[in-house]
Scaffold this motif. Structure first.
Motif, short mmCIF file in Angstrom:
data_model
loop_
_atom_site.label_atom_id
_atom_site.label_comp_id
_atom_site.label_asym_id
_atom_site.label_seq_id
_atom_site.Cartn_x
_atom_site.Cartn_y
_atom_site.Cartn_z
N TYR A 8 0.82 -1.21 0.00
CA TYR A 8 0.00 0.00 0.00
C TYR A 8 0.86 1.26 0.00
O TYR A 8 2.05 1.22 0.31
N LEU A 23 9.19 4.15 14.85
CA LEU A 23 8.09 3.38 14.26
C LEU A 23 8.58 2.01 13.80
O LEU A 23 7.96 0.97 14.08
N CYS A 27 7.62 -1.82 14.75
CA CYS A 27 7.23 -2.80 13.71
C CYS A 27 8.04 -4.08 13.84
O CYS A 27 7.51 -5.18 13.74
N THR A 30 6.84 -6.10 16.92
CA THR A 30 5.48 -6.64 16.76
C THR A 30 5.40 -7.65 15.64
O THR A 30 4.81 -8.72 15.79
N ASN A 31 6.02 -7.33 14.51
CA ASN A 31 5.90 -8.21 13.35
C ASN A 31 6.61 -9.54 13.57
O ASN A 31 6.13 -10.58 13.11
N GLN A 49 4.58 0.58 1.72
CA GLN A 49 4.91 -0.53 2.61
C GLN A 49 4.47 -1.87 2.01
O GLN A 49 3.41 -1.97 1.38
N LEU A 61 -3.06 -6.45 10.85
CA LEU A 61 -2.14 -5.32 10.83
C LEU A 61 -2.69 -4.21 9.93
O LEU A 61 -2.63 -3.03 10.29
N ARG A 64 -5.10 -2.10 11.79
CA ARG A 64 -4.44 -1.21 12.75
C ARG A 64 -3.81 -0.03 12.02
O ARG A 64 -3.93 1.12 12.43
N ILE A 65 -3.13 -0.35 10.91
CA ILE A 65 -2.42 0.69 10.14
C ILE A 65 -3.43 1.71 9.60
O ILE A 65 -3.15 2.92 9.60
N ASP A 68 -4.25 4.46 11.99
CA ASP A 68 -3.11 5.23 12.53
C ASP A 68 -3.17 6.67 12.02
O ASP A 68 -3.16 6.90 10.80
N ARG A 70 -1.02 8.92 11.93
CA ARG A 70 0.23 9.48 11.39
C ARG A 70 0.26 9.50 9.87
O ARG A 70 1.17 10.09 9.27
N MET A 92 10.67 -5.72 9.46
CA MET A 92 10.29 -4.53 8.70
C MET A 92 11.56 -3.77 8.34
O MET A 92 12.12 -3.04 9.16
C1 LIG Z 1 3.32 3.84 7.68
C2 LIG Z 1 3.09 2.99 8.88
C3 LIG Z 1 3.49 1.66 8.87
C4 LIG Z 1 3.28 0.83 9.98
N1 LIG Z 1 3.68 -0.47 9.95
C5 LIG Z 1 3.50 -1.26 11.02
C6 LIG Z 1 3.95 -2.61 11.02
O1 LIG Z 1 4.52 -3.12 10.06
N2 LIG Z 1 3.75 -3.33 12.15
C7 LIG Z 1 3.14 -2.81 13.26
O2 LIG Z 1 2.98 -3.53 14.25
N3 LIG Z 1 2.72 -1.55 13.28
C8 LIG Z 1 2.89 -0.75 12.21
N4 LIG Z 1 2.48 0.55 12.23
C9 LIG Z 1 1.91 1.06 13.48
C10 LIG Z 1 0.46 0.70 13.61
O3 LIG Z 1 -0.31 1.59 12.83
C11 LIG Z 1 0.02 0.79 15.09
O4 LIG Z 1 0.32 2.05 15.62
C12 LIG Z 1 0.74 -0.25 15.93
O5 LIG Z 1 0.66 -1.50 15.33
C13 LIG Z 1 0.12 -0.32 17.34
O6 LIG Z 1 -1.24 -0.61 17.21
P1 LIG Z 1 -2.21 -0.57 18.46
O7 LIG Z 1 -1.95 0.74 19.16
O8 LIG Z 1 -3.60 -0.67 17.88
O9 LIG Z 1 -1.83 -1.74 19.30
C14 LIG Z 1 2.66 1.37 11.13
C15 LIG Z 1 2.25 2.72 11.14
C16 LIG Z 1 2.46 3.51 10.04
C17 LIG Z 1 2.04 4.95 10.07
#
Ligand SMILES: Cc1cc2nc3c(=O)[nH]c(=O)nc-3n(C[C@H](O)[C@H](O)[C@H](O)COP(=O)(O)O)c2cc1C
Length: 145
Positions: A8, A23, A27, A30-31, A49, A61, A64-65, A68, A70, A92
Protein backbone atom coordinates in the motif's frame (compact mmCIF):
# COMPACT_ATOMS: atom_id res chain seq x y z
CA UNK A 1 -0.45 -22.63 5.08
CA UNK A 2 -1.11 -19.64 2.85
CA UNK A 3 1.13 -16.62 2.44
CA UNK A 4 -0.35 -13.19 1.76
CA UNK A 5 1.31 -9.99 0.59
CA UNK A 6 -0.04 -6.46 1.11
CA UNK A 7 1.35 -3.45 -0.76
CA UNK A 8 0.00 0.00 0.00
CA UNK A 9 0.80 3.67 -0.37
CA UNK A 10 -0.05 6.41 2.13
CA UNK A 11 0.76 10.04 2.78
CA UNK A 12 2.35 11.25 5.96
CA UNK A 13 0.07 13.40 8.09
CA UNK A 14 2.17 16.58 8.56
CA UNK A 15 0.25 17.58 11.70
CA UNK A 16 1.30 14.38 13.53
CA UNK A 17 4.79 13.77 14.92
CA UNK A 18 6.63 11.14 12.86
CA UNK A 19 9.73 9.38 14.18
CA UNK A 20 10.18 6.74 11.51
CA UNK A 21 13.12 5.05 13.28
CA UNK A 22 10.99 4.55 16.41
CA UNK A 23 8.09 3.38 14.26
CA UNK A 24 10.23 0.74 12.58
CA UNK A 25 11.58 -0.46 15.94
CA UNK A 26 7.97 -1.08 17.02
CA UNK A 27 7.23 -2.80 13.71
CA UNK A 28 10.23 -5.09 14.11
CA UNK A 29 9.16 -6.19 17.60
CA UNK A 30 5.48 -6.64 16.76
CA UNK A 31 5.90 -8.21 13.35
CA UNK A 32 8.50 -10.73 14.51
CA UNK A 33 5.96 -12.08 17.04
CA UNK A 34 3.53 -12.99 14.24
CA UNK A 35 6.08 -13.99 11.59
CA UNK A 36 5.33 -10.94 9.48
CA UNK A 37 8.07 -9.60 7.26
CA UNK A 38 8.23 -6.63 4.92
CA UNK A 39 9.67 -3.38 3.85
CA UNK A 40 8.88 0.31 4.37
CA UNK A 41 9.95 3.07 2.02
CA UNK A 42 9.53 6.60 3.44
CA UNK A 43 10.60 9.64 1.49
CA UNK A 44 9.52 12.27 4.04
CA UNK A 45 6.17 12.78 2.30
CA UNK A 46 4.73 9.36 1.64
CA UNK A 47 5.10 5.71 2.58
CA UNK A 48 5.13 2.58 0.47
CA UNK A 49 4.91 -0.53 2.61
CA UNK A 50 5.00 -4.25 1.86
CA UNK A 51 3.80 -6.72 4.50
CA UNK A 52 4.05 -10.48 4.05
CA UNK A 53 2.71 -13.26 6.26
CA UNK A 54 -0.44 -15.14 7.17
CA UNK A 55 -3.72 -13.81 5.76
CA UNK A 56 -5.14 -13.27 9.25
CA UNK A 57 -2.03 -11.50 10.57
CA UNK A 58 -1.67 -9.25 7.49
CA UNK A 59 -5.37 -8.36 7.69
CA UNK A 60 -5.16 -7.53 11.40
CA UNK A 61 -2.14 -5.32 10.83
CA UNK A 62 -3.81 -3.56 7.89
CA UNK A 63 -6.80 -2.67 10.09
CA UNK A 64 -4.44 -1.21 12.75
CA UNK A 65 -2.42 0.69 10.14
CA UNK A 66 -5.60 2.17 8.59
CA UNK A 67 -6.55 3.65 11.98
CA UNK A 68 -3.11 5.23 12.53
CA UNK A 69 -3.40 9.05 12.49
CA UNK A 70 0.23 9.48 11.39
CA UNK A 71 -0.77 8.90 7.78
CA UNK A 72 -3.80 9.15 5.51
CA UNK A 73 -4.97 8.78 1.89
CA UNK A 74 -4.11 5.08 1.98
CA UNK A 75 -4.23 3.35 -1.40
CA UNK A 76 -4.09 -0.44 -1.32
CA UNK A 77 -2.11 -1.38 -4.41
CA UNK A 78 -2.17 -5.13 -3.90
CA UNK A 79 -3.47 -7.72 -1.40
CA UNK A 80 -3.33 -11.39 -2.24
CA UNK A 81 -1.79 -14.81 -1.89
CA UNK A 82 1.80 -15.28 -3.03
CA UNK A 83 4.08 -18.29 -3.39
CA UNK A 84 7.02 -16.94 -1.42
CA UNK A 85 8.24 -13.93 0.55
CA UNK A 86 10.20 -11.25 -1.28
CA UNK A 87 11.37 -9.74 2.03
CA UNK A 88 12.07 -12.77 4.22
CA UNK A 89 14.95 -11.26 6.18
CA UNK A 90 13.27 -8.16 7.62
CA UNK A 91 10.43 -8.03 10.18
CA UNK A 92 10.29 -4.53 8.70
CA UNK A 93 13.18 -3.22 6.63
CA UNK A 94 13.39 0.53 6.15
CA UNK A 95 14.55 2.67 3.29
CA UNK A 96 14.38 6.37 3.99
CA UNK A 97 14.80 9.36 1.71
CA UNK A 98 15.09 9.93 -2.02
CA UNK A 99 18.81 9.62 -2.67
CA UNK A 100 20.62 9.13 -5.98
CA UNK A 101 20.55 5.41 -5.16
CA UNK A 102 16.77 5.50 -4.67
CA UNK A 103 16.27 7.25 -8.00
CA UNK A 104 18.55 4.71 -9.68
CA UNK A 105 16.50 1.80 -8.30
CA UNK A 106 13.22 3.37 -9.44
CA UNK A 107 14.59 4.30 -12.87
CA UNK A 108 15.66 0.67 -13.34
CA UNK A 109 11.97 -0.34 -13.38
CA UNK A 110 10.10 2.85 -14.36
CA UNK A 111 10.36 5.59 -16.97
CA UNK A 112 10.53 8.24 -14.20
CA UNK A 113 11.55 8.17 -10.53
CA UNK A 114 8.07 9.42 -9.50
CA UNK A 115 5.72 6.60 -8.55
CA UNK A 116 2.01 7.24 -9.08
CA UNK A 117 0.20 4.85 -6.68
CA UNK A 118 -2.95 4.92 -8.82
CA UNK A 119 -1.26 3.60 -11.93
CA UNK A 120 2.03 1.99 -10.91
CA UNK A 121 2.79 -1.58 -11.97
CA UNK A 122 3.04 -3.33 -8.60
CA UNK A 123 5.40 -6.06 -9.81
CA UNK A 124 7.88 -3.42 -11.01
CA UNK A 125 7.45 -1.55 -7.74
CA UNK A 126 8.21 -4.70 -5.75
CA UNK A 127 11.36 -5.26 -7.80
CA UNK A 128 12.52 -1.69 -7.09
CA UNK A 129 11.78 -2.06 -3.37
CA UNK A 130 13.57 -5.39 -3.25
CA UNK A 131 16.67 -3.73 -4.75
CA UNK A 132 16.44 -0.98 -2.12
CA UNK A 133 16.01 -3.55 0.65
CA UNK A 134 19.37 -5.07 -0.21
CA UNK A 135 20.87 -1.80 1.07
CA UNK A 136 19.00 -2.03 4.40
CA UNK A 137 20.68 -3.84 7.29
CA UNK A 138 18.97 -7.21 7.78
CA UNK A 139 17.42 -7.98 11.15
CA UNK A 140 17.43 -11.63 12.09
CA UNK A 141 13.97 -13.17 12.16
CA UNK A 142 13.34 -16.43 13.92
CA UNK A 143 10.25 -18.23 12.72
CA UNK A 144 9.11 -20.94 15.10
CA UNK A 145 7.57 -24.02 13.53
C1 LIG B 1 3.32 3.84 7.68
C2 LIG B 1 3.09 2.99 8.88
C3 LIG B 1 3.49 1.66 8.87
C4 LIG B 1 3.28 0.83 9.98
N1 LIG B 1 3.68 -0.47 9.95
C5 LIG B 1 3.50 -1.26 11.02
C6 LIG B 1 3.95 -2.61 11.02
O1 LIG B 1 4.52 -3.12 10.06
N2 LIG B 1 3.75 -3.33 12.15
C7 LIG B 1 3.14 -2.81 13.26
O2 LIG B 1 2.98 -3.53 14.25
N3 LIG B 1 2.72 -1.55 13.28
C8 LIG B 1 2.89 -0.75 12.21
N4 LIG B 1 2.48 0.55 12.23
C9 LIG B 1 1.91 1.06 13.48
C10 LIG B 1 0.46 0.70 13.61
O3 LIG B 1 -0.31 1.59 12.83
C11 LIG B 1 0.02 0.79 15.09
O4 LIG B 1 0.32 2.05 15.62
C12 LIG B 1 0.74 -0.25 15.93
O5 LIG B 1 0.66 -1.50 15.33
C13 LIG B 1 0.12 -0.32 17.34
O6 LIG B 1 -1.24 -0.61 17.21
P1 LIG B 1 -2.21 -0.57 18.46
O7 LIG B 1 -1.95 0.74 19.16
O8 LIG B 1 -3.60 -0.67 17.88
O9 LIG B 1 -1.83 -1.74 19.30
C14 LIG B 1 2.66 1.37 11.13
C15 LIG B 1 2.25 2.72 11.14
C16 LIG B 1 2.46 3.51 10.04
C17 LIG B 1 2.04 4.95 10.07
Amino acid sequence: MNLTRLVYYSQRNPSEHMDVTALVETCKRTNARTNLTGFLHYNGDHFIQVVEGGRLEVSALLLRIMRDPRHSNIIIMSFGDVRERMFPDHPMGLHQGMTAQTRKAFLRYFSTAQVNPETVNVDNLLDALQDLSLEAAPTKLTISV
